[in-house]
Scaffold this motif. Structure first.
Motif, PDB file in Angstrom:
ATOM      1  N   TYR A 160       0.846  -1.189   0.000  1.00 50.33           N
ATOM      2  CA  TYR A 160       0.000   0.000   0.000  1.00 50.33           C
ATOM      3  C   TYR A 160       0.888   1.249   0.000  1.00 50.33           C
ATOM      4  N   LEU A 161       0.260   2.411  -0.105  1.00 51.09           N
ATOM      5  CA  LEU A 161       0.979   3.678  -0.058  1.00 51.09           C
ATOM      6  C   LEU A 161       0.695   4.356   1.280  1.00 51.09           C
ATOM      7  N   TRP A 162       1.772   4.836   1.928  1.00 51.74           N
ATOM      8  CA  TRP A 162       1.628   5.456   3.229  1.00 51.74           C
ATOM      9  C   TRP A 162       2.704   6.533   3.387  1.00 51.74           C
ATOM     10  N   PRO A 163       2.382   7.682   4.010  1.00 55.68           N
ATOM     11  CA  PRO A 163       3.401   8.726   4.168  1.00 55.68           C
ATOM     12  C   PRO A 163       4.629   8.232   4.930  1.00 55.68           C
ATOM     13  N   ASN A 164       5.790   8.486   4.367  1.00 54.04           N
ATOM     14  CA  ASN A 164       7.057   8.115   4.991  1.00 54.04           C
ATOM     15  C   ASN A 164       7.616   9.344   5.701  1.00 54.04           C
TER      16      ASN A 164
END
Length: 350
Positions: A160-164
């Motif tokens: 998934y995409l998640w703020p790093n």
């Protein structure tokens, strides 16, 4: 007076009586007042077997396989160490929360129940007890639903995409993240134990300034490790960075120039290699390559300019906004300007 014969028989009778008495004392059945020897005490049970030491530490988690091993080791150790469900949270808090074996930077463990409620989170304790069943990634992946399904299927990965937190400009676009979850059963309570990593950035992962920088710096490191001289460097770039794959995706590719701004390598336009590019400028007069050199020599930096985007019709004369990141790549004793760029207004950009 007894005669000698009488005394002799008396002595013999006494001797026989004494022998009979002693024999009776040695006979268990003949002497009910003498207890039988006690049976030997049973051997104490062996102590419970201690689990083997964990085979991996948080700082060693760098890819899919080490992530899977990390979570499965945590399940094994927790299963052996937690006696009952009532003790689970305290055990997690004492063992999984502190920096060390089970937590390092962005690598940490969490547990949710089968309804998606947070039971434990080493990094975000304020979320514990919160219903996170609707937790959704940047592009709509229902993260905890997928993690629960993966765990119930025997353990598995979720992408998934998640703020790093370590990537500039990642708040809206997020960065690719990989999670792994497995089932932890304690008595009659089932929990999903998991962790996640931000994998090394590839060309396909470049979506903003932060991921662009990570991509360029990682690519530069790989080229430097495999290139003792310029000839080898060019061959390595030509073999590994030209085609679609880890190091090239659409309009995301790498380039390298000498400090005199002669093009050394260009993954997308090999026809401009060996040409002097020092005077190339955009429609606003930005001398692109001179700015890239200055940014690289300053320790790495961004340059914004307008450039024709081959994937976009109608900008041949005006160009489209582009941002590049450049750093110094030293091959042997020769420094090169090494970089890549992205059209941030196109899909995949910020």
């Amino acid at each position: 007076m007894y005669s000698a014969v009488t005394r002799r028989f008396t002595a013999i009778g006494f001797t026989l009586a004494l022998a009979s008495f002693l024999a009776a004392g040695c006979d268990d059945e003949a002497s009910p007042t003498t207890p039988a020897p006690a049976p030997p005490a049973p051997a104490p049970p062996p102590p419970p077997a201690m689990p083997e030491p964990p085979q991996i530490r948080a700082e060693e988690v760098v890819d899919r396989e080490t992530l899977r091993l990390f979570v499965e080791e945590a399940v094994r150790i927790a299963s052996a160490g937690i006696a009952s469900a009532d003790e689970a949270y305290g055990w997690f808090d004492a063992n999984f929360r502190p920096e060390g074996q089970w937590r390092q930077g962005e690598i940490y463990l969490y547990a949710i129940d089968l309804n998606g409620v947070s039971f434990f989170s080493a990094a975000t304790p304020d979320l514990e007890g919160t219903d996170l069943s609707d937790l959704t990634g940047v592009e709509g992946v229902r993260i905890n639903e997928e993690l629960i399904a993966a765990a119930m299927a025997g353990g598995g990965f979720v992408e998934y995409l998640w703020p790093n937190p370590s990537v500039e400009g990642d708040e809206e676009t997020g960065s690719p993240k990989l999670g792994y979850a497995a089932l932890l059963s304690i008595g009659d309570v089932d929990l999903v134990l998991g962790s996640g990593i931000y994998p090394p950035v590839t060309a396909a992962d470049v979506r903003n300034r932060g991921t662009l920088k990570s991509f360029v710096e990682r690519a530069a490191s790989v080229v430097a490790e495999n290139s003792p001289d310029l000839e080898t460097a060019y061959a390595f770039l030509d073999t590994n960075f030209r085609e679609e794959g880890e190091w090239r995706h659409g309009q995301v590719y790498v380039f390298a120039q000498t400090m005199e701004l002669v093009n050394f390598f260009h993954a997308f336009r090999p026809g401009i290699e060996e040409l002097d590019r020092s005077e190339v400028e955009d429609l606003n007069g930005v001398k692109i390559n001179q700015e890239l050199r200055a940014a690289a020599q300053a320790g790495g930096g961004y340059v914004e300019y307008w450039y024709d985007n081959p994937a976009f019709e109608g900008d041949e004369e005006t160009g489209s906004p582009k941002v590049a990141y450049a750093t110094v790549l030293t091959i042997g004793s020769t420094p090169l300007i090494f970089g890549s760029g992205i059209y941030p207004e196109q899909p995949g950009g910020e």
